[in-house]
Design an enzyme around this catalytic site. Structure first.
Site: not given
Length: 348
Positions: A60, A168, A196-197, A308
């Protein structure tokens, strides 16, 4: 280094244009065709060979960030996170909004009452300061709905570590890009997915449209090998121990037979690996494996510390070994394999 470029380019959920264009330009010489679907996924067809399985690789593009929701009369910016961000990691972080530099502020400790000092700051107590004096001045540069991005510079750190933002899942995007530069004797398609998140949205569209026989998700995952956490129980993964194979998370229960075959292959090729020891979180596999009649799916992850947040750490050797493992899997898939066989194997 390509990973540096991918890390420093901005692109949160719903605003992936810049990172998508960067990746598309990078892979253009190595794939037969690319196109962008209606939700914004970048789809790249590497090879299409008749009578061979269609394999989908995904990573992603979007990163966690902040969205401006209010401009106060004093010229400060209130915001909400895009994706899962712990407010406790935000204080004093530098950010950039629409080309304007800012810093995330909060009431100084000198002004806090004793009770306030004993509690973690909440999102509502934070704001972005761009140095303006009024709402009118701030409105010249920033508007509601603008995204604020962390400004972390990518660099090497310590012994074989790499530091950057958005690892990420820009580390997965990097690995997928490197895989597309190699040659495989099967039908291979890649999906650099969006959103995606905020709910695995791009993957759902891509999986349904492409309908592959088999899929591998390339992801950056949590690594928490810290002194105050119990080893094995809370670390989930460890930097330097190789790619992490997912067994279970909140969105997917992975096929034990597929996992065992990858383990056997990794051992045969002497590729270091580890298991993702945790069931929290999820990734694009959650939507891919339940698409249509079901798609056999694996998730191969690069451990990332401080996921994150404004900055993460990865191990360069883990990235290299993940590339080795994905390449080995793709080369081991037999042409005549029927993925619908319950007791069949995907590997030679």
């Amino acid at each position: 280094m390509l990973l540096k470029t991918l890390s420093e380019v901005n692109g949160t959920s719903g605003a992936e244009k810049e990172i998508r264009n960067t990746i598309r330009s990078e892979i253009a010489l190595w794939v037969e065709s690319t196109f962008i679907d209606k939700i914004g996924n970048l789809i790249a067809h590497k090879t299409e060979i008749k009578n061979t399985p269609k394999v989908l690789l995904t990573a992603h593009m979007d990163e966690v960030a902040l969205m401006v929701t209010e401009i106060t009369s004093e010229g400060f910016l209130n915001f909400r996170p895009v994706g899962g961000i712990d407010p406790r990691v935000l204080v004093s972080k530098p950010v950039k909004i629409s080309g304007v530099n800012g810093v995330i502020g909060a009431k100084a400790i000198h002004l806090q009452k004793m009770q306030e000092r004993q509690q973690a700051l909440k999102l509502e107590q934070l704001y972005i300061d761009i140095g303006s004096k009024s709402k009118e001045e701030t409105s010249k540069y920033v508007k509601l709905g603008d995204y604020a991005y962390f400004t972390t510079e990518f660099e090497s750190l310590g012994h074989g570590l790499l530091k950057g933002k958005a690892l990420d899942d820009r580390v997965g995007c990097y690995i997928l890009t490197e895989i597309l530069k190699k040659t495989f004797d099967l039908s291979l398609v890649a999906a650099f997915t969006v959103q995606e998140e905020v709910g695995l949205r791009g993957a759902k569209v891509a999986a349904y449209h492409l309908n592959p026989d088999f899929a591998i998700v390339l992801e950056g995952t949590v690594s928490a090998e810290m002194a105050h956490l119990e080893e094995e129980e809370d670390w989930v993964t460890e930097l330097g121990k190789g790619p992490a194979i997912s067994i279970l998370d909140q969105t997917t229960l992975y096929n034990p037979q597929l996992i065992q075959q990858v383990v056997n292959l990794a051992n045969h090729k002497k590729i270091p690996f580890q298991f993702r020891r945790g069931s929290s979180g999820g990734n694009d596999a959650g939507k891919i494996h339940i698409s249509r009649e079901g798609i056999p799916t694996l998730s191969i992850n690069v451990p990332c510390r401080y996921i994150h947040s404004g900055v993460s750490l990865v191990n360069k050797a883990d990235i290299e070994n993940t590339i080795r493992l994905i390449e080995a899997i793709l080369k081991a898939i037999p042409h005549d394999y029927n993925f619908g066989q319950e007791n069949g194997g995907i590997l030679k």
